[in-house]
Write a protein that holds these residues in place. Structure first.
Motif, PDB file in Angstrom:
ATOM      1  N   MET A 173       0.822  -1.208   0.000  1.00  0.00           N
ATOM      2  CA  MET A 173       0.000   0.000   0.000  1.00  0.00           C
ATOM      3  C   MET A 173       0.858   1.261   0.000  1.00  0.00           C
ATOM      4  O   MET A 173       0.536   2.235  -0.675  1.00  0.00           O
ATOM      5  CB  MET A 173      -0.955  -0.013   1.188  1.00  0.00           C
ATOM      6  CG  MET A 173      -2.090  -1.005   1.011  1.00  0.00           C
ATOM      7  SD  MET A 173      -3.387  -0.856   2.228  1.00  0.00           S
ATOM      8  CE  MET A 173      -2.573  -1.488   3.683  1.00  0.00           C
ATOM      9  N   MET A 174       1.968   1.242   0.744  1.00  0.00           N
ATOM     10  CA  MET A 174       2.864   2.396   0.766  1.00  0.00           C
ATOM     11  C   MET A 174       3.465   2.653  -0.622  1.00  0.00           C
ATOM     12  O   MET A 174       3.517   3.785  -1.091  1.00  0.00           O
ATOM     13  CB  MET A 174       3.986   2.186   1.781  1.00  0.00           C
ATOM     14  CG  MET A 174       4.966   3.332   1.859  1.00  0.00           C
ATOM     15  SD  MET A 174       6.505   2.894   2.675  1.00  0.00           S
ATOM     16  CE  MET A 174       7.166   1.663   1.585  1.00  0.00           C
ATOM     17  N   LEU A 175       3.905   1.588  -1.295  1.00  0.00           N
ATOM     18  CA  LEU A 175       4.497   1.744  -2.617  1.00  0.00           C
ATOM     19  C   LEU A 175       3.476   2.226  -3.647  1.00  0.00           C
ATOM     20  O   LEU A 175       3.773   3.092  -4.479  1.00  0.00           O
ATOM     21  CB  LEU A 175       5.119   0.425  -3.077  1.00  0.00           C
ATOM     22  CG  LEU A 175       6.375  -0.005  -2.331  1.00  0.00           C
ATOM     23  CD1 LEU A 175       6.782  -1.404  -2.762  1.00  0.00           C
ATOM     24  CD2 LEU A 175       7.492   0.984  -2.563  1.00  0.00           C
ATOM     25  N   LEU A 176       2.281   1.672  -3.603  1.00  0.00           N
ATOM     26  CA  LEU A 176       1.238   2.114  -4.529  1.00  0.00           C
ATOM     27  C   LEU A 176       0.838   3.564  -4.264  1.00  0.00           C
ATOM     28  O   LEU A 176       0.617   4.337  -5.195  1.00  0.00           O
ATOM     29  CB  LEU A 176       0.027   1.191  -4.443  1.00  0.00           C
ATOM     30  CG  LEU A 176       0.214  -0.186  -5.057  1.00  0.00           C
ATOM     31  CD1 LEU A 176      -0.941  -1.100  -4.696  1.00  0.00           C
ATOM     32  CD2 LEU A 176       0.357  -0.090  -6.570  1.00  0.00           C
ATOM     33  N   PHE A 177       0.776   3.950  -2.994  1.00  0.00           N
ATOM     34  CA  PHE A 177       0.438   5.329  -2.670  1.00  0.00           C
ATOM     35  C   PHE A 177       1.525   6.287  -3.150  1.00  0.00           C
ATOM     36  O   PHE A 177       1.227   7.329  -3.728  1.00  0.00           O
ATOM     37  CB  PHE A 177       0.218   5.495  -1.167  1.00  0.00           C
ATOM     38  CG  PHE A 177      -0.143   6.902  -0.780  1.00  0.00           C
ATOM     39  CD1 PHE A 177      -1.400   7.402  -1.059  1.00  0.00           C
ATOM     40  CD2 PHE A 177       0.783   7.723  -0.157  1.00  0.00           C
ATOM     41  CE1 PHE A 177      -1.737   8.704  -0.720  1.00  0.00           C
ATOM     42  CE2 PHE A 177       0.462   9.022   0.174  1.00  0.00           C
ATOM     43  CZ  PHE A 177      -0.797   9.519  -0.100  1.00  0.00           C
TER      44      PHE A 177
END
Length: 156
Positions: free
Chosen positions: A114-118
């Motif tokens: 989720m951090m990378l996609l955000f």
């Protein structure tokens, strides 16, 4: 699969990502592609600014870049929504009951995803914003005072 094996797999996944990003940083310090691309944009804008009538070419080129950044941002947003949807049961079971909080390898990988996609979404949105502003600058008449004033920002 045992708990130790699961954590090892999660650690190796994150380590592979960090090694990849670290390698990119080292390579870019020797041959910074980002700086070369910025130099190319500056020279492109200068060359177009010398030729009246090239405003349409500039705007169309930037429109193509804007569409690419928009597609990347949309894909990252869809991926983020999917990751949140898949991770919601794990997050709810982990953080929903304070008495049984346990941090699992799956939860760690879901949070990293989720951090990378955000961050991908934010970077793509900022690129779209940049290309939008550059499009306004390039659509100004070539020898106008406003374009001369804004040209350094449009080429960066």
């Amino acid at each position: 699969m045992s708990n130790a094996t699961t954590w090892l797999a999660a650690f190796l996944t994150v380590a592979a990502l960090l090694v990849y990003e670290g390698t990119l940083l080292l390579v870019q310090q020797r041959h910074p592609a980002r700086l070369a691309h910025a130099d190319l944009r500056e020279q492109w804008l200068s060359a177009l600014s010398d030729h009246p009538g090239s405003e349409v070419l500039a705007v169309q080129t930037l429109r193509n870049s804007l569409m690419a950044a928009t597609m990347t941002a949309s894909t990252a947003a869809l991926g983020l929504m999917g990751a949140v949807t898949l991770a919601a049961p794990s997050l709810n079971s982990t953080f929903g009951d304070a008495s049984s909080m346990h941090f699992t390898a799956r939860l760690a990988l879901e949070l990293v995803l989720m951090m990378l996609l955000f961050s991908s979404l934010v970077c793509s949105a900022m690129a779209a914003r940049y290309y939008n502003h550059a499009g306004f600058i390039c659509s100004m008449p070539v020898h106008s005072q406003a374009r001369q004033r804004w040209a350094p920002i449009g080429g960066v």
